[in-house]
Design an enzyme around this catalytic site. Sequence first.
Site, PDB file in Angstrom:
ATOM      1  N   SER A  93     -27.057  14.767 -63.182  1.00  0.00           N
ATOM      2  CA  SER A  93     -27.133  13.858 -62.034  1.00  0.00           C
ATOM      3  C   SER A  93     -26.613  14.478 -60.751  1.00  0.00           C
ATOM      4  CB  SER A  93     -26.380  12.562 -62.332  1.00  0.00           C
ATOM      5  OG  SER A  93     -25.030  12.832 -62.648  1.00  0.00           O
ATOM      6  N   LYS A 140     -28.269  10.862 -55.732  1.00  0.00           N
ATOM      7  CA  LYS A 140     -27.999   9.795 -54.768  1.00  0.00           C
ATOM      8  C   LYS A 140     -29.038   9.723 -53.656  1.00  0.00           C
ATOM      9  CE  LYS A 140     -24.065   8.364 -56.590  1.00  0.00           C
ATOM     10  NZ  LYS A 140     -23.942   7.028 -57.162  1.00  0.00           N
ATOM     11  N   GLU A 153     -21.125   1.688 -48.472  1.00  0.00           N
ATOM     12  CA  GLU A 153     -19.790   1.950 -49.007  1.00  0.00           C
ATOM     13  C   GLU A 153     -19.829   3.287 -49.731  1.00  0.00           C
ATOM     14  OE1 GLU A 153     -22.077   0.559 -50.823  1.00  0.00           O
ATOM     15  OE2 GLU A 153     -21.808   1.551 -52.762  1.00  0.00           O
TER      16      GLU A 153
HETATM   17  C1  LIG Z   1     -23.231  13.066 -59.669  1.00  0.00           C
HETATM   18  C2  LIG Z   1     -23.074  11.615 -59.987  1.00  0.00           C
HETATM   19  N1  LIG Z   1     -23.534  11.162 -61.148  1.00  0.00           N
HETATM   20  C3  LIG Z   1     -23.393   9.866 -61.474  1.00  0.00           C
HETATM   21  C4  LIG Z   1     -22.780   8.977 -60.644  1.00  0.00           C
HETATM   22  C5  LIG Z   1     -22.628   7.570 -61.102  1.00  0.00           C
HETATM   23  O1  LIG Z   1     -23.435   6.698 -60.405  1.00  0.00           O
HETATM   24  P1  LIG Z   1     -24.683   6.040 -61.139  1.00  0.00           P
HETATM   25  O2  LIG Z   1     -24.184   5.557 -62.444  1.00  0.00           O
HETATM   26  O3  LIG Z   1     -25.092   4.953 -60.207  1.00  0.00           O
HETATM   27  O4  LIG Z   1     -25.725   7.068 -61.315  1.00  0.00           O
HETATM   28  C6  LIG Z   1     -22.280   9.409 -59.406  1.00  0.00           C
HETATM   29  C7  LIG Z   1     -21.622   8.500 -58.451  1.00  0.00           C
HETATM   30  O5  LIG Z   1     -21.039   8.909 -57.463  1.00  0.00           O
HETATM   31  C8  LIG Z   1     -22.435  10.768 -59.075  1.00  0.00           C
HETATM   32  O6  LIG Z   1     -21.986  11.261 -57.898  1.00  0.00           O
END
Ligand SMILES: Cc1ncc(COP(=O)(O)O)c(C=O)c1O
Lengths: 274, 274, 415, 415
Positions: C379, C86, C108
């Site tokens: 992620s 993020k 948000e």
């Molecule tokens: C660790 C993590 N991975 C994935 C996501 C999903 O978001 P995005 O699809 O925009 O990567 C989030 C959203 O809060 C997240 O915290």
Amino acid sequence: MSLEASFADEPAFVPYLAAGDPDYESSLAYVEALARGGADAIELGLPFSEPIAEGSTIQEAIVRALEAGMTVDRYFEFVADLDVDVPLVCMTYYNLIYQYGDEQGPRPFVRKAAEVGLSGFVVPDLPAEEAGPLRDACDEFGLDLVFIVAPTTEGERLERMREQVSGYVYVQARLGTTGARDEVSDYTERSLARIEDWDVPKAVGFGIKSGDHAERIVSAGADGIIVGSALVDIVAEGHENDDATEEVAQRLEDKARELKQGALRGAGDRPRVE
Amino acid sequence: MSLEASFADEPAFVPYLAAGDPDYESSLAYVEALARGGADAIELGLPFSEPIAEGSTIQEAIVRALEAGMTVDRYFEFVADLDVDVPLVCMTYYNLIYQYGDEQGPRPFVRKAAEVGLSGFVVPDLPAEEAGPLRDACDEFGLDLVFIVAPTTEGERLERMREQVSGYVYVQARLGTTGARDEVSDYTERSLARIEDWDVPKAVGFGIKSGDHAERIVSAGADGIIVGSALVDIVAEGHENDDATEEVAQRLEDKARELKQGALRGAGDRPRVE
Amino acid sequence: MSTSKFGDYGGQYVPEALMPAIEELTDAYERYVLNNEDGFIDEFRQRMRDFGGRPTPLQYAEQLSARYDTDVYLKREDLLHGGAHKLNNALGQVLLAKYMGKERIIAETGAGQHGTATAMAAAHLDMPCVIYMGETDIARQRPNVFRIRINGAEVNPVTTGRGTLKEAISETMRDWATTVENTHYVIGSVVGPAPFPSMVRDFQALISEEAREQIQEQAGTLPDAVLACAGGGSNTMGTFHHFVDDSAVDLYAVEAGGSSLSVDEEAGVAPNSASLSTGEEGVLHGARTKVLQDTDGQIMESHSVSAGLDYAGVGPELAHLVDSGRVDPVNVDDDVALEAFHRLSQDEGVIPALETAHAFGYLEEHHDELGDTVVVNVSGRGDKDLETVIEETMERDLSIAPDMSIFREVGGGAL
Amino acid sequence: MSTSKFGDYGGQYVPEALMPAIEELTDAYERYVLNNEDGFIDEFRQRMRDFGGRPTPLQYAEQLSARYDTDVYLKREDLLHGGAHKLNNALGQVLLAKYMGKERIIAETGAGQHGTATAMAAAHLDMPCVIYMGETDIARQRPNVFRIRINGAEVNPVTTGRGTLKEAISETMRDWATTVENTHYVIGSVVGPAPFPSMVRDFQALISEEAREQIQEQAGTLPDAVLACAGGGSNTMGTFHHFVDDSAVDLYAVEAGGSSLSVDEEAGVAPNSASLSTGEEGVLHGARTKVLQDTDGQIMESHSVSAGLDYAGVGPELAHLVDSGRVDPVNVDDDVALEAFHRLSQDEGVIPALETAHAFGYLEEHHDELGDTVVVNVSGRGDKDLETVIEETMERDLSIAPDMSIFREVGGGAL
Ligand SMILES: Cc1ncc(COP(=O)(O)O)c(C=O)c1O
Ligand SMILES: Cc1ncc(COP(=O)(O)O)c(C=O)c1O
């Protein structure tokens, strides 16, 4: 009666209510009360689950209407069931228009709207740049497409709206979302000046609460006033207090009269253009 | 009576208790009961706040003694107050020995220990490599310094202990910390074999619980047995059940007798070396 | 405008009051982000290095590779400051807001990850910051609310509707409509009106820029497959972007299958968040994209065990890449994700976010179709999910899960 | 042996049963760590990079630098996998255990940080792992207990005594004494018998190895001062090590002053953990060092708002460097540390561990004596401390602290 005609003789009073708030039957009564109170046209909200352009007052009306079972089909029935004599404008978000019917795009929705007797549309999340298909469908079925001019709308964007707008132009009197405010925004006169030479009527909205307020807006040059949150507040209060539908309807009718009278006073204050 | 002499005629029974567990007066009675039961020497624990070499049984005895107010000074009083006829070995950790008195190092502690009539030391966290100053002080004041030989002690380290040990050598019968176990460890015979030619008595400890157990250890070649947790268990149980001091003392005396008898039986099973 | 549409997807479906801000942002995006005016991109990269911790490693996963007889590499975005990808976006946008002369940041947040990242970036760059968060989410995401407040940002509880992410987005748009002149809205994924989807993708594309180099250095080859979980799709697009032109590299967007892919029209509930796999074209939060909606076009309430995937829309570019066949939309359900969470934690010593765990769930189920070399984007880290995972695991009685009776033994708490 | 003593400090005060293990470890330390036998150090560095996230950045702290009119640089160990410097040591030791052919890992933990790092390293290297933790600590450190269990390690509750770190160390030593043949004890700081203090320092010295290069690259000069908090002293020694020979660089070990530097002999309680500043030479947990003890030599119960500094001893090398005048032992109290926690969070967007916050508390109070360029080690992140900080902050009514009434507003919980 065409939308533009509603503004012809005197400053128009255009109220907004969410269809089906707080329930189908009461809502019919409320809309009819507004007509009795002097509405020249009515913006009738078709509730969408993500009303990003609304303030919390109207957002909550939309939640109430959805929870009471409002759907797109019920909305068309609602319009057909209404016993009013003024043009109705469907105010909703683009996704509902876009999804309706089997065919891709807005055409089926507009056809149906024409069938049930709606006169036009306000679609707050549809900018002029994306409005082509809806404009075309409106032309095909003889409906109007109202655009919202914000205090910040200028230049090329303003031009693009001017080309597409019909019925009336909705002049947003201040920044932000819908919602009743106490102060008259500074933007009204400036915004009106910017579109002075447009040949559609100019209706000013966002934050009008009282007859006096309506008077000031009209005397500032508006051809009409649009009032939503101040009326929705009455519906919400009646719902919370479990007041009888007729009582609430009467309050709406009174409020409508106050606003219409204010608008008329405002017109007296200034030379009519025609 | 010297420590080594306690092992002279017959296999020695060397019990351990923490001084002041669960309180000063009871603890005096318990230690005296062990002497009556046949102890040939007694390891008297001076409680330290971080007893890293103890199992949970003795660790909890130490917590009880500390909470009941045992301190180094009280410990010396305790030794003086004891009415027993056998040599007493102070079992404690090096920090308490090191901190005592104004002078840096172990000398003041050893002097005081000699004064109150202690015969020697077991210091489980003091390896032979670091024992020089304590050994010197013991020599100066005529006290013994017991070392613990573990099942894993070999080669050079074994040599270094042999050079410094006096009184008896504490043969750790199994890996780990103190604590009563059911099985006789496999290591006893092997460990004894490794130090066969040392000329101090060999006392085996860690996990001896019963007379039969004691018998087996002695018949395996030990000159004596050291028993701690099995006795501390009796103190702990009496404390938990609020039993009268005399009752608990009697149980300790009986247990001591059982262990001593077992050791004697074990000696009968094998030819005495001398 | 070239950056505003992806096939038929994208666009700018927003209230008129926001259009000037969107135009201003588009201009700033082109100047600073695309053309590195005033050295914006240099500063962004330097701050992502020194403050954010970039580059993140690409780690060879020994146990998983052995388990699947496939070389599995982990792109470690969980090591980024804040604990997830993020920050790439949040820092990029807050910095851009500074270059644009804005004086206030709003955002948000749902699970609180984007709110946390934005609050950190705003503190770092000394910008006042307000985070909108549904009151339901505030109550169930305490640690992230703490972090946001501790970084000095305001948390504005959203009490309308169900008090979750959808309402928070609407509320933030409302704030923005009122304050456009001095405020920048830091949207949390590759969603919303143009230029957000392109811009957020560009900030997140650091992931694939690094990963593409790292994998070639470490494996001597491009991967056969790249996997990333997809909620809004920002980590997904960030992980895919620099591989899109490598046609031999298969790209898998792993969505939350929730408890089922079917839909309850009556209740307006989809018990999943698989917008790419099961959604229909629609307009949501300013863009045309794939959306979970009923036949009327009302947006469904989505569901997933992982709060961060729990969104009824998805980035328009990703929707387009799916339609054009470049990205495979796949999904795994809550159970498979939970098992994958435990597997990665136990086998590799990396506790993933529950969102991330979906990608590993897909790896477990389809490893034999993915080729010899696979990159999976981690992620985020799972610290934020511990309580949820324990609860959900106990409900399901998963055999892979560690036993938590330790807490009963010492009598220290509810478990 | 050269690595066993630091002046009079150090040594090997352990039960005889452990001596062979200690000798075996000493041998392994010399071969693998000091002489890189079998490429041990190469593998260690590579794993710290790919799995751990090294190098960690050295970040110029803009707001603090402006506030103090001093160039302040943050060494970002909080970005390491697991959230603290602890992994440097844990991974090093678990890897060494593997090279030694050990089959089982044990470790003690207090606040749970070292337990978490060890569990992660053990999972990564596929070693069974048991963590000893006092039952009091288990109850108050739930998230870390979760993390340990989720990584697949056992948590063995220690019920003796007060059920905190001291008892856990003793209990781990007991396990080790029983299982030395196949088990390695991963001690959590630069404490314990030789060779632990040297070995742990060598693993942690990656911090100063990087920082010394980074500061010269970024500031063009060596720093005037280096600050690190000191509990056992591992992040401290790691941060100082490569600066020790730079005599112009002042080294500050910042201890926990707790609520007061005075001592309650009667109760055996020191309401601080300032062993370097106020402790006396003694023998604790296998080494001669500075210790908080009463006049008898009984070890005091120490106290600090930060659980990780709450230890009555300190590494022997650090004690020696203090005696020889190379390291300045300083301390700040709980209040100053809490304020520093909030300051760094709000000003820099970095939420530090409460341990770390002590170093920043000292910076706040003495910045004008530290010179023009200061490096502060951010030993860990503060996610683990959120609940504690909120509670302690509310008790004190600190004006710098953000208001948490948000939770009252939405009615979502105790606050
Ligand atoms: C660790 C993590 N991975 C994935 C996501 C999903 O978001 P995005 O699809 O925009 O990567 C989030 C959203 O809060 C997240 O915290
Ligand atoms: C973040 C952090 N810093 C510092 C410490 C203190 O340990 P040491 O003094 O060994 O670095 C700890 C211990 O848990 C910690 O977690």
